[in-house]
Design an enzyme around this catalytic site. Sequence first.
Site, PDB file in Angstrom:
ATOM      1  N   ALA A 270       0.666  -1.207   0.008  1.00 33.81           N
ATOM      2  CA  ALA A 270      -0.244  -0.030   0.020  1.00 33.81           C
ATOM      3  C   ALA A 270       0.789   1.237  -0.185  1.00 33.81           C
ATOM      4  O   ALA A 270       1.920   1.316   0.589  1.00 33.81           O
ATOM      5  CB  ALA A 270      -0.912   0.095   1.319  1.00 33.81           C
ATOM      6  N   PRO A 271       0.498   2.329  -0.678  1.00 35.88           N
ATOM      7  CA  PRO A 271      -0.813   2.537  -1.284  1.00 35.88           C
ATOM      8  C   PRO A 271      -0.850   1.892  -2.730  1.00 35.88           C
ATOM      9  O   PRO A 271      -1.855   2.323  -3.477  1.00 35.88           O
ATOM     10  CB  PRO A 271      -1.020   4.113  -1.236  1.00 35.88           C
ATOM     11  N   LYS A 274       3.744   1.459  -6.627  1.00 41.23           N
ATOM     12  CA  LYS A 274       4.786   0.366  -7.364  1.00 41.23           C
ATOM     13  C   LYS A 274       4.204  -0.715  -7.716  1.00 41.23           C
ATOM     14  O   LYS A 274       4.483  -1.148  -8.928  1.00 41.23           O
ATOM     15  CB  LYS A 274       5.951   0.274  -6.400  1.00 41.23           C
ATOM     16  N   ASP A 290      -0.324  -6.700   2.146  1.00 48.70           N
ATOM     17  CA  ASP A 290      -0.328  -5.716   3.032  1.00 48.70           C
ATOM     18  C   ASP A 290      -0.984  -6.300   4.302  1.00 48.70           C
ATOM     19  O   ASP A 290      -1.712  -6.881   4.081  1.00 48.70           O
ATOM     20  CB  ASP A 290      -0.948  -4.399   2.699  1.00 48.70           C
ATOM     21  N   CYS A 387      12.043   4.628   2.290  1.00 52.66           N
ATOM     22  CA  CYS A 387      12.064   6.221   2.011  1.00 52.66           C
ATOM     23  C   CYS A 387      12.819   6.855   3.252  1.00 52.66           C
ATOM     24  O   CYS A 387      12.177   7.699   3.901  1.00 52.66           O
ATOM     25  CB  CYS A 387      10.759   6.577   1.932  1.00 52.66           C
TER      26      CYS A 387
END
Length: 439
Positions: A270-271, A274, A290, A387
């Site tokens: 999610a979301p 990718k 997820d 990230c």
Amino acid sequence: MIQISLLPPGAKADSLAYQLAYAAQAVAAVRAGHALPQALAQIFSRSDAPPPARGAIQDLSYRAMRSLGLSDSLLGLLANKPPQPEVLHGLLVTALALLVNEEDAGYDSFTVVDQAVEAAAISQEMSFAKGVVNAILRRFLRERATLMPQATKTPPGTWNYPTWWIDRLKGAYPEQWQAILHAGNQPPPLTLRVNRRRATMEQYLSTLQQAGIGARAVGPYAVRLDKPVPVQQIPGFAEGVVSVQDAAAQLAAPLLEVADGMRVLDACAAPGGKTGHLLELADIELQALDHDPRRLQRIAENLDRLQLRAQLITGDAREDGWWDGQGFDRILADVPCTASGIVRRHPDIRWLRRKTDTAQLATLSAQILDKLWQMLRPDGKLLLVTCSLWPQESEQQAIAFAQKNHAIRLPAPGQLLPTAGADADHDGLFYALFQKPGA
């Protein structure tokens, strides 16, 4: 639970006062430990705010988060004690964010003060503090020249980040830390990913030009708009011709070199940005995993718009109860992290995270990677994505994983630092690609 107090029915949604009052509640929710997007979602679901007001409330809230360190420093000088309740603090820091950046905000100082007082008046929780709001904000205007140098003597007042965050960046990136902080304080661009099944880059740029929208290519599939616009106004968005995705995030899917017929797992999917990109690149058998069924619903909505299909699975990537035992050719592991590389998109993160979060999330991610590695076929490839800017979650994690699992490390971008400039404009992501030795 996020507490939202509704404004009276007579409050005018197109007024700055209305928008400040709700933005103050969103900021107060962040101070209580809630993520800003969730706080705004609660406000929008419960209030009668129309779309234009929602956009303004969101903009005010994000502005407040980006200048919270400076605003708090100023309040420390302007108020004898921390403003209470928290929504009053939220109103004052939101108003100060507009006053400090008056030229960029688009409101003159008189209007901001007047409407902040009105926001207090129409709010049940703050009506007692109209005089306090007026006095604090007017004093700031009178003494701005003296107050600003004092407020920026502290690191949070100067950079709008917690001191520990600044110190950690200095240690990890002694030459780039200031540029990283600066980039994280900029509003993010609106970057699109062109669905190669539906259009070429040249075709889509021509479509934008015909629509009078300025843009340029910033990657093989990436188009950055000169000025952000609502997604409803983006040509082809509703039809799945393009998706919103940062240029750095668009590197993930191509790195896996998927081919028709491959069995692919998108873990922690999610979301679904990718997920969609992988499916745009090849006809693959894709499973999107997820732990949160509500987040999986977002993937389903994105795939419906793109007219693509994947098997959506609710499960914990640290376990294998959801797995059918068949190995995967490719695994995308976008593991949990502090999200320190995407603070320009989520400026509340810097105020919500704690120093201890990094070690806890790195441990969780290591457990996920070890379990996923068992599901990868010999000669298969696994892509680690975070990230985060913190080495413990990125490069150190990659080194430890390769050593523990005897993984072959392949070329990949490594740590991308966030940048906000004409030539490069992307978030801070980390990439490490591994191949499993053949049988």
